[in-house]
Design a protein around this motif. Structure first.
Motif, PDB file in Angstrom:
ATOM      1  N   ILE A  25     146.599  73.843  76.302  1.00 18.96           N
ATOM      2  CA  ILE A  25     146.677  73.365  74.504  1.00 18.96           C
ATOM      3  C   ILE A  25     147.833  73.687  74.375  1.00 18.96           C
ATOM      4  O   ILE A  25     148.102  72.900  73.624  1.00 18.96           O
ATOM      5  N   GLU A  26     148.333  74.971  74.649  1.00 19.08           N
ATOM      6  CA  GLU A  26     149.544  75.512  73.255  1.00 19.08           C
ATOM      7  C   GLU A  26     150.592  74.590  73.529  1.00 19.08           C
ATOM      8  O   GLU A  26     151.578  73.807  73.024  1.00 19.08           O
ATOM      9  N   ARG A  27     150.763  74.420  74.889  1.00 17.92           N
ATOM     10  CA  ARG A  27     151.583  73.177  75.842  1.00 17.92           C
ATOM     11  C   ARG A  27     151.560  72.127  74.891  1.00 17.92           C
ATOM     12  O   ARG A  27     152.770  71.313  74.952  1.00 17.92           O
ATOM     13  N   TYR A  28     150.565  71.523  75.068  1.00 19.29           N
ATOM     14  CA  TYR A  28     150.085  70.385  74.478  1.00 19.29           C
ATOM     15  C   TYR A  28     150.969  70.161  72.991  1.00 19.29           C
ATOM     16  O   TYR A  28     151.354  69.023  72.461  1.00 19.29           O
ATOM     17  N   GLU A  29     150.231  71.146  72.431  1.00 19.20           N
ATOM     18  CA  GLU A  29     150.526  71.023  70.778  1.00 19.20           C
ATOM     19  C   GLU A  29     152.326  71.563  70.274  1.00 19.20           C
ATOM     20  O   GLU A  29     152.167  70.600  69.663  1.00 19.20           O
ATOM     21  N   GLN A  30     152.689  72.374  71.525  1.00 20.12           N
ATOM     22  CA  GLN A  30     154.182  72.153  71.569  1.00 20.12           C
ATOM     23  C   GLN A  30     154.884  70.541  71.906  1.00 20.12           C
ATOM     24  O   GLN A  30     155.913  69.934  70.960  1.00 20.12           O
ATOM     25  N   THR A  31     153.989  70.183  72.992  1.00 23.97           N
ATOM     26  CA  THR A  31     154.647  68.144  72.921  1.00 23.97           C
ATOM     27  C   THR A  31     154.654  67.515  72.366  1.00 23.97           C
ATOM     28  O   THR A  31     155.549  66.997  71.948  1.00 23.97           O
ATOM     29  N   ILE A  32     153.700  67.769  71.321  1.00 25.34           N
ATOM     30  CA  ILE A  32     153.381  67.480  70.340  1.00 25.34           C
ATOM     31  C   ILE A  32     154.434  66.774  69.179  1.00 25.34           C
ATOM     32  O   ILE A  32     154.970  66.142  68.219  1.00 25.34           O
ATOM     33  N   LEU A  33     154.602  68.348  68.743  1.00 27.75           N
ATOM     34  CA  LEU A  33     155.411  68.696  67.910  1.00 27.75           C
ATOM     35  C   LEU A  33     156.723  68.692  68.153  1.00 27.75           C
ATOM     36  O   LEU A  33     157.493  67.844  67.297  1.00 27.75           O
ATOM     37  N   MET A  34     157.372  68.573  69.351  1.00 23.99           N
ATOM     38  CA  MET A  34     158.413  67.504  69.527  1.00 23.99           C
ATOM     39  C   MET A  34     159.481  67.084  70.152  1.00 23.99           C
ATOM     40  O   MET A  34     159.555  66.389  70.531  1.00 23.99           O
ATOM     41  N   GLY A  69     157.331  64.452  72.245  1.00 25.47           N
ATOM     42  CA  GLY A  69     157.753  65.160  74.022  1.00 25.47           C
ATOM     43  C   GLY A  69     158.822  64.889  74.793  1.00 25.47           C
ATOM     44  O   GLY A  69     158.471  65.365  75.875  1.00 25.47           O
ATOM     45  N   GLU A  70     159.835  65.981  74.003  1.00 30.74           N
ATOM     46  CA  GLU A  70     160.827  66.407  74.105  1.00 30.74           C
ATOM     47  C   GLU A  70     160.776  67.882  75.078  1.00 30.74           C
ATOM     48  O   GLU A  70     161.124  68.648  74.016  1.00 30.74           O
ATOM     49  N   VAL A  71     159.852  67.960  75.397  1.00 29.88           N
ATOM     50  CA  VAL A  71     160.196  69.610  76.500  1.00 29.88           C
ATOM     51  C   VAL A  71     160.039  69.411  77.975  1.00 29.88           C
ATOM     52  O   VAL A  71     160.630  68.245  78.323  1.00 29.88           O
ATOM     53  N   PRO A  72     160.685  69.737  78.316  1.00 26.54           N
ATOM     54  CA  PRO A  72     160.953  69.518  80.263  1.00 26.54           C
ATOM     55  C   PRO A  72     159.401  70.346  80.545  1.00 26.54           C
ATOM     56  O   PRO A  72     159.046  71.220  80.412  1.00 26.54           O
ATOM     57  N   ASP A  94     142.041  63.890  72.138  1.00 32.25           N
ATOM     58  CA  ASP A  94     142.435  64.554  71.683  1.00 32.25           C
ATOM     59  C   ASP A  94     144.069  64.650  71.415  1.00 32.25           C
ATOM     60  O   ASP A  94     145.090  64.284  70.070  1.00 32.25           O
ATOM     61  N   TYR A  95     144.819  64.134  72.156  1.00 35.10           N
ATOM     62  CA  TYR A  95     145.885  64.025  72.653  1.00 35.10           C
ATOM     63  C   TYR A  95     146.671  62.183  73.000  1.00 35.10           C
ATOM     64  O   TYR A  95     147.501  62.555  74.192  1.00 35.10           O
ATOM     65  N   PRO A  96     146.264  61.324  71.976  1.00 35.25           N
ATOM     66  CA  PRO A  96     147.198  59.830  73.266  1.00 35.25           C
ATOM     67  C   PRO A  96     148.238  59.908  73.400  1.00 35.25           C
ATOM     68  O   PRO A  96     148.809  59.178  74.609  1.00 35.25           O
ATOM     69  N   ASN A  97     148.865  60.524  72.938  1.00 37.76           N
ATOM     70  CA  ASN A  97     150.337  59.815  72.704  1.00 37.76           C
ATOM     71  C   ASN A  97     151.150  61.262  74.115  1.00 37.76           C
ATOM     72  O   ASN A  97     152.846  60.913  74.593  1.00 37.76           O
ATOM     73  N   ILE A  98     150.280  61.990  74.885  1.00 37.74           N
ATOM     74  CA  ILE A  98     150.606  62.100  75.904  1.00 37.74           C
ATOM     75  C   ILE A  98     149.615  61.762  77.650  1.00 37.74           C
ATOM     76  O   ILE A  98     148.821  61.845  77.185  1.00 37.74           O
ATOM     77  N   ASP A  99     150.579  61.750  78.448  1.00 31.15           N
ATOM     78  CA  ASP A  99     149.986  61.233  79.601  1.00 31.15           C
ATOM     79  C   ASP A  99     149.926  61.842  80.380  1.00 31.15           C
ATOM     80  O   ASP A  99     150.637  63.071  80.765  1.00 31.15           O
ATOM     81  N   PRO A 100     148.958  61.944  80.771  1.00 28.30           N
ATOM     82  CA  PRO A 100     147.938  63.446  81.823  1.00 28.30           C
ATOM     83  C   PRO A 100     148.760  63.285  83.136  1.00 28.30           C
ATOM     84  O   PRO A 100     148.103  63.878  83.658  1.00 28.30           O
TER      85      PRO A 100
END
Length: 468
Positions: free
Chosen positions: A191-200, A202-205, A238-244
């Motif tokens: 969940i922490e990685r997902y929150e970081q990804t949303i905040l950034m 999607g620009e995470v390694p 909860d995170y529709p903007n992140i492609d699983p």
């Protein structure tokens, strides 16, 4: 097809819930406590004091069995000391990662179960043994001073610890499967990685969304499958903007095939299931080093990953190193005979992951939950037999099989030589472990968790420690 499976789970879960309610209430409202609070003599006043260190499968079973064997007697007192007032029901631990089972329900409260059987309990940490005076020194008091607890027979059932084999970075950078907190830590990490990804935006390694599980046994394989369930089933709403599919799950195993203890056909079924989940499996390699950003394998491969879970090895409790006078091996544990007695001692016994138990022919007994439970039954019988001057029994381990669940709708099972997999195996897995839960109310709560999971997605919450 998914609809049929869900309704099948609902019907099966409903049947399990009804049976659990009937059974749990029969346990809860069955025989009264062995002693009322004012009737029970203090542990120290019993002529024969049996002290058990450790409240896991082995210790809990030994205490309950010893209490049953001495029911109606007033010459044997039993006490358990343990670092926690619960024990982890390990077969269901991985299921808590995706939230399908609440971690608090996987934790089995042992104080009430023991007290109602006439067994005393103290939450404390063993520090040392005074063999001459038959005393165990424990810590855990408010003042910090050690207390001394007497014994006539001492049963050591302290469990095990992760083994890191001296691999650089494993202990520092991996999440090790050590108990209840681990499931929550893994879920929180995702969940922490997902929150970081949303905040950034999607620009995470890619390394931030790559999860490596090291160890292809039952724990590692189930953990990888539950990570998939969390990523593909629980979190998307909860995170529709992140492609699983952006999340990579990699299972690393040093053997030719995962689940080496199982029949080859079941291994293939499990591998096919993981392939269908898009979980990458790398066999015949070992981790050579783990850093904060990568895993180096001994074949030269490097996996860019910031999230590594270690399930690849176990050793006997580190506490044994503080008890240097007892014969032990750092990896295998206490040296014991076929009666579970520690070599060189008539009144000290060892079972479970902290002991190198052997059978009557001198063959090693596997360090698993089945063996710990059977060892708990045997050591209780032998301690009571020793008190009564009767003949002791040797440890004759009976392997009942192995059950591995890969997500909520699939399992691979080997039960007394009968091998089967799929959805029916998953229902069998759940029915079996629901049956084996030692605490009645936890059966009800877990059955309710499974029923609710059919109709509602588990909550994707992260409880973080914060400085106030």
């Amino acid at each position: 097809m998914n609809r049929i499976l869900k309704w099948g789970l609902a019907i099966g879960g409903g049947a399990l819930t009804v049976e659990s309610l009937r059974w749990a209430f029969s346990v809860t409202n069955g025989p009264s406590q062995r002693y009322e609070a004012w009737e029970k003599a203090p542990y120290r006043e019993f002529p024969n004091k049996v002290l058990i260190v450790g409240g896991g499968f082995g210790g809990f079973t030994a205490a309950k069995k010893a209490s049953d064997l001495t029911k109606g007697r007033d010459d044997v007192g039993v006490m358990v000391i343990s670092r926690e007032n619960f024990f982890t029901f390990w077969p269901m631990l991985a299921g808590a990662i995706a939230g399908g089972t609440e971690t608090k329900n996987v934790a089995q409260p042992i104080r009430r179960g023991l007290i109602s059987s006439g067994v005393s309990f103290r939450r404390a940490e063993m520090e040392s043994i005074d063999h001459e005076n038959k005393l165990v020194n424990v810590s855990g008091t408010v003042t910090g001073r050690e207390q001394q607890i007497p014994y006539d027979h001492l049963i050591l059932a302290m469990g095990g610890e992760p083994a890191y084999f001296g691999i650089p970075g494993v202990e520092e950078h991996c999440i090790s499967m050590t108990g209840i907190g681990t499931a929550e830590e893994i879920r929180n990490r995702v969940i922490e990685r997902y929150e970081q990804t949303i905040l950034m935006r999607g620009e995470v390694p890619q390394s931030a969304l790559t999860f490596v599980v090291i160890g292809g046994g039952a724990t590692g394989t189930e953990t990888a499958a539950e990570l998939h369930s969390l990523v593909h089933d629980v979190l998307p709403p909860d995170y529709p903007n992140i492609d699983p599919d952006r999340v990579k799950i990699i299972l690393v195993d040093s053997n030719e095939q995962i689940l080496k203890e199982l029949d080859p056909a079941l291994r293939r079924a499990a591998r096919k299931r993981l392939d269908g989940m898009q979980i990458q499996v790398i066999n015949n390699v070992r981790a050579e080093e783990v850093t904060g950003g990568k895993v180096s394998l001994d074949d030269g491969q490097e996996i860019a990953a910031e999230n590594v879970i270690w399930t690849a090895g176990a050793r006997a409790s580190l506490k044994l190193e503080d008890l240097g006078e007892l014969p032990s091996d750092a990896r295998k544990g206490l040296a014991v005979d076929a009666y579970c007695r520690v070599e060189g001692y008539e009144n000290i016994w060892g079972i479970g992951d902290c002991a190198a138990n052997i059978n009557g022919e001198g063959e090693p007994i596997p360090p698993n939950a089945q063996a710990a439970t059977q060892g708990g039954e045997l050591v209780a019988k032998n301690v009571v037999a020793a008190i009564d001057g009767e003949e002791l029994e040797t440890f004759e381990y009976q392997a009942l099989g192995q059950l591995v669940e890969l997500g909520s709708q699939f399992a691979v099972n080997d039960v007394l030589g009968i091998k089967f997999s799929g959805f029916a195996a998953s229902l069998f897995w759940r029915a079996t472990y629901l049956y084996k839960l030692p605490i009645g109310q936890n059966r009800i709560r877990i059955a309710a968790d499974w029923m609710l999971d059919v109709f509602f997605k588990p909550a994707a919450t992260q409880i973080r420690d914060r400085e106030l």
